[in-house]
Design a protein around this motif. Structure first.
Motif: not given
Length: 137
Positions: A24, A26, A42, A49, A56-58, A63-64
């Motif tokens: 991922p 940012q 964004e 997505r 994506s991962k939080k 990030g993507y």
């Protein structure tokens, strides 16, 4: 003209595809590297997505990232998601066809004939290019 949304979406995808890993990334890093407004980016990444190009991962390390291989991402799909119909008029669109209200006969319409050629040539370019082609040096 190509919209900024599409231009920036292509730039973000090519940046992600050019990285050695599929970890991922940012939004801030992509925005800085590609000189794109972070807030605008964004919304573009969210669209990509939602349409199955990115994951994506939080949280920390989030990030993507690409969820498909670059050679599996056709430009036709990217263009339709970001730009909308490829055809310049609805009467020649493959996926968004609508009859023009001011046209009594599409078969005799000079605009229709020209726009069919434009659509077909654009489709040929998009179909013969993948994200991998864009990052090839």
């Amino acid at each position: 003209m190509l919209s900024k949304k599409t231009k920036y979406g292509l730039k973000a995808l090519t940046y992600l595809a050019s990285l050695e890993t599929r970890e991922p990334v940012q939004i801030a890093e992509i925005a800085k590297h590609e000189n794109i407004s972070q807030k605008f980016l964004e919304s573009i990444l969210l669209t990509l997505r939602r349409n199955g190009f990115l994951g994506s991962k939080k949280g920390k390390g989030g990030g993507y990232y690409l969820i498909k291989e670059p050679e599996d991402i056709l430009m036709t799909a990217v263009m339709r998601v970001l730009e909308g119909p490829i055809a310049m008029v609805p009467c020649v669109s493959l996926n968004f066809y609508e009859k023009c209200a001011d046209c009594p006969d599409e078969n005799k319409c000079s605009v229709n004939k020209l726009m069919l050629q434009v659509r077909d040539s654009a489709l040929e370019v998009y179909r013969s290019n993948t994200l991998a082609d864009l990052i090839a040096s």
